[in-house]
Motif scaffolding. Structure first.
Motif, PDB file in Angstrom:
ATOM      1  N   GLU A   1      48.466  16.072 -23.402  1.00 35.24           N
ATOM      2  CA  GLU A   1      49.099  17.049 -22.521  1.00 35.24           C
ATOM      3  C   GLU A   1      49.698  18.177 -23.340  1.00 35.24           C
ATOM      4  OE1 GLU A   1      50.705  14.884 -18.487  1.00 35.24           O
ATOM      5  OE2 GLU A   1      52.137  15.432 -20.029  1.00 35.24           O
ATOM      6  N   PHE A   2      49.414  19.397 -22.894  1.00 31.62           N
ATOM      7  CA  PHE A   2      49.912  20.585 -23.579  1.00 31.62           C
ATOM      8  C   PHE A   2      50.493  21.531 -22.553  1.00 31.62           C
ATOM      9  CE2 PHE A   2      46.555  18.679 -25.962  1.00 31.62           C
ATOM     10  CZ  PHE A   2      47.070  18.635 -27.249  1.00 31.62           C
ATOM     11  N   VAL A   3      51.631  22.096 -22.873  1.00 35.54           N
ATOM     12  CA  VAL A   3      52.240  23.094 -22.004  1.00 35.54           C
ATOM     13  C   VAL A   3      51.791  24.459 -22.498  1.00 35.54           C
ATOM     14  CG1 VAL A   3      54.380  24.020 -21.055  1.00 35.54           C
ATOM     15  CG2 VAL A   3      54.235  21.586 -21.640  1.00 35.54           C
ATOM     16  N   VAL A   4      51.199  25.227 -21.606  1.00 40.76           N
ATOM     17  CA  VAL A   4      50.766  26.588 -21.919  1.00 40.76           C
ATOM     18  C   VAL A   4      51.870  27.495 -21.396  1.00 40.76           C
ATOM     19  CG1 VAL A   4      48.938  28.310 -21.676  1.00 40.76           C
ATOM     20  CG2 VAL A   4      48.364  25.863 -21.608  1.00 40.76           C
ATOM     21  N   ILE A   5      52.644  28.094 -22.316  1.00 39.81           N
ATOM     22  CA  ILE A   5      53.817  28.850 -21.866  1.00 39.81           C
ATOM     23  C   ILE A   5      53.681  30.354 -22.013  1.00 39.81           C
ATOM     24  CG2 ILE A   5      55.411  26.941 -22.219  1.00 39.81           C
ATOM     25  CD1 ILE A   5      56.357  28.290 -24.753  1.00 39.81           C
TER      26      ILE A   5
ATOM     27  N   ALA B   1      46.808  31.763 -27.131  1.00 39.53           N
ATOM     28  CA  ALA B   1      47.443  30.915 -26.124  1.00 39.53           C
ATOM     29  C   ALA B   1      48.637  30.239 -26.790  1.00 39.53           C
ATOM     30  CB  ALA B   1      46.464  29.869 -25.605  1.00 39.53           C
ATOM     31  N   ASP B   2      49.825  30.454 -26.234  1.00 39.68           N
ATOM     32  CA  ASP B   2      51.047  29.811 -26.740  1.00 39.68           C
ATOM     33  C   ASP B   2      51.137  28.432 -26.112  1.00 39.68           C
ATOM     34  OD1 ASP B   2      51.801  32.128 -28.127  1.00 39.68           O
ATOM     35  OD2 ASP B   2      52.809  32.931 -26.363  1.00 39.68           O
ATOM     36  N   ILE B   3      51.066  27.398 -26.950  1.00 36.23           N
ATOM     37  CA  ILE B   3      51.083  26.041 -26.413  1.00 36.23           C
ATOM     38  C   ILE B   3      52.000  25.134 -27.211  1.00 36.23           C
ATOM     39  CG2 ILE B   3      48.767  26.237 -25.422  1.00 36.23           C
ATOM     40  CD1 ILE B   3      47.728  24.482 -27.652  1.00 36.23           C
ATOM     41  N   CYS B   4      52.465  24.094 -26.536  1.00 36.70           N
ATOM     42  CA  CYS B   4      53.304  23.085 -27.176  1.00 36.70           C
ATOM     43  C   CYS B   4      53.096  21.766 -26.453  1.00 36.70           C
ATOM     44  CB  CYS B   4      54.779  23.494 -27.129  1.00 36.70           C
ATOM     45  SG  CYS B   4      55.446  23.653 -25.477  1.00 36.70           S
ATOM     46  N   THR B   5      53.697  20.724 -26.993  1.00 34.72           N
ATOM     47  CA  THR B   5      53.675  19.428 -26.314  1.00 34.72           C
ATOM     48  C   THR B   5      55.111  19.008 -26.035  1.00 34.72           C
ATOM     49  OG1 THR B   5      53.812  18.084 -28.338  1.00 34.72           O
ATOM     50  CG2 THR B   5      51.602  18.742 -27.609  1.00 34.72           C
ATOM     51  N   PHE B   6      55.254  18.107 -25.095  1.00 35.47           N
ATOM     52  CA  PHE B   6      56.547  17.474 -24.866  1.00 35.47           C
ATOM     53  C   PHE B   6      56.734  16.327 -25.854  1.00 35.47           C
ATOM     54  CE2 PHE B   6      55.919  18.852 -20.279  1.00 35.47           C
ATOM     55  CZ  PHE B   6      56.895  19.820 -20.315  1.00 35.47           C
ATOM     56  N   ARG B   7      55.664  15.907 -26.480  1.00 39.83           N
ATOM     57  CA  ARG B   7      55.601  14.698 -27.284  1.00 39.83           C
ATOM     58  C   ARG B   7      56.308  14.807 -28.628  1.00 39.83           C
ATOM     59  NH1 ARG B   7      50.289  12.264 -30.088  1.00 39.83           N
ATOM     60  NH2 ARG B   7      50.713  14.044 -31.391  1.00 39.83           N
ATOM     61  N   ASP B   8      55.958  15.824 -29.398  1.00 38.39           N
ATOM     62  CA  ASP B   8      56.447  15.894 -30.772  1.00 38.39           C
ATOM     63  C   ASP B   8      56.461  17.349 -31.232  1.00 38.39           C
ATOM     64  OD1 ASP B   8      56.945  15.684 -33.518  1.00 38.39           O
ATOM     65  OD2 ASP B   8      55.458  14.119 -33.852  1.00 38.39           O
ATOM     66  N   PRO B   9      57.619  17.845 -31.683  1.00 40.79           N
ATOM     67  CA  PRO B   9      57.670  19.235 -32.161  1.00 40.79           C
ATOM     68  C   PRO B   9      56.704  19.506 -33.321  1.00 40.79           C
ATOM     69  CG  PRO B   9      59.884  18.342 -31.910  1.00 40.79           C
ATOM     70  CD  PRO B   9      58.928  17.201 -31.699  1.00 40.79           C
ATOM     71  N   ALA B  10      56.353  18.478 -34.079  1.00 42.05           N
ATOM     72  CA  ALA B  10      55.424  18.665 -35.197  1.00 42.05           C
ATOM     73  C   ALA B  10      54.024  19.031 -34.720  1.00 42.05           C
ATOM     74  CB  ALA B  10      55.376  17.404 -36.061  1.00 42.05           C
ATOM     75  N   ASP B  11      53.712  18.749 -33.458  1.00 44.67           N
ATOM     76  CA  ASP B  11      52.397  19.122 -32.923  1.00 44.67           C
ATOM     77  C   ASP B  11      52.178  20.626 -33.020  1.00 44.67           C
ATOM     78  OD1 ASP B  11      51.725  16.495 -32.312  1.00 44.67           O
ATOM     79  OD2 ASP B  11      52.361  16.648 -30.217  1.00 44.67           O
ATOM     80  N   ALA B  12      53.239  21.405 -32.830  1.00 43.91           N
ATOM     81  CA  ALA B  12      53.121  22.865 -32.908  1.00 43.91           C
ATOM     82  C   ALA B  12      52.646  23.292 -34.293  1.00 43.91           C
ATOM     83  CB  ALA B  12      54.451  23.532 -32.557  1.00 43.91           C
ATOM     84  N   GLU B  13      53.160  22.656 -35.321  1.00 49.45           N
ATOM     85  CA  GLU B  13      52.757  22.990 -36.687  1.00 49.45           C
ATOM     86  C   GLU B  13      51.299  22.617 -36.944  1.00 49.45           C
ATOM     87  OE1 GLU B  13      55.566  21.358 -39.495  1.00 49.45           O
ATOM     88  OE2 GLU B  13      57.243  22.012 -38.245  1.00 49.45           O
TER      89      GLU B  13
END
Length: 183
Positions: free
Chosen positions: A21-25, A47-59
């Motif tokens: 799951e990815f949040v497209v913000i 596309a700016d995206i993140c997860t609720f799971r782990d902040p390291a996913d962004a990196e």
């Protein structure tokens, strides 16, 4: 960016992070609820995206399929791995997320912002390109100024910022009316 490009980014992000799951913000979250959005809303190549799971996913996302990566050079679009705090959003925004899932996402789900929540985040950011984006949304009746006004009132803003964001909304509404001509 086309919806198929966003689906590709979601599929690649899942392969990189193991998340599903990815949040497209960012602006391209418009593709969740409006896959045939006006071309002027689809000019971004990121596309700016993140997860609720782990902040390291962004990196991981940024390092693998971010700006300047081989992915970007190959396909002409990229993902910007961000934190959820990147956008200032109205209360209840999570309840209004629009799921983007298709065969092309490879099992990944893109949770795209509701158009009005996206517009409020753009008004809060306050860059000229954000005003243009929201104005186009208003011109095409993707968002209604009355709904935006309501959403601004339930957005966690400092006391000086709330009137500023409301003034930005009035500016965008005025420009949209002026551009569309006399009624």
């Amino acid at each position: 960016m086309k919806r198929s490009d966003l689906e590709h980014i979601l599929r690649a992000s899942a392969a990189i992070t193991g998340a599903d799951e990815f949040v497209v913000i960012g602006s391209q979250s418009i593709l969740g609820g409006h896959p045939d959005a006006p071309p002027a809303l689809l000019v971004s190549q990121e596309a700016d995206i993140c997860t609720f799971r782990d902040p390291a996913d962004a990196e991981l996302i940024e390092g693998s399929i971010g700006e300047g990566s081989p992915f970007h050079r190959t396909f002409g679009y990229f993902a910007h791995g961000v934190g959820i705090e990147t956008a200032t959003l109205p209360a209840g925004w999570r309840d209004r997320l629009i799921a983007l899932r298709s065969a092309a996402t490879g099992g990944a789900i893109g949770l795209c912002l509701d158009a009005a929540d996206l517009a409020v985040s753009k008004l809060v950011a306050g860059r000229e390109k954000d005003f243009v984006f929201v104005r186009i949304m208003v011109e095409h009746a993707i968002v209604l100024p009355a709904v935006l006004s309501e959403r601004v009132t339930v957005t966690d803003l400092s006391p000086p910022d709330r009137p500023l964001v409301m003034a930005r909304l009035r500016r965008v509404e005025h420009e949209a009316r002026r551009k569309s001509g006399p009624s």
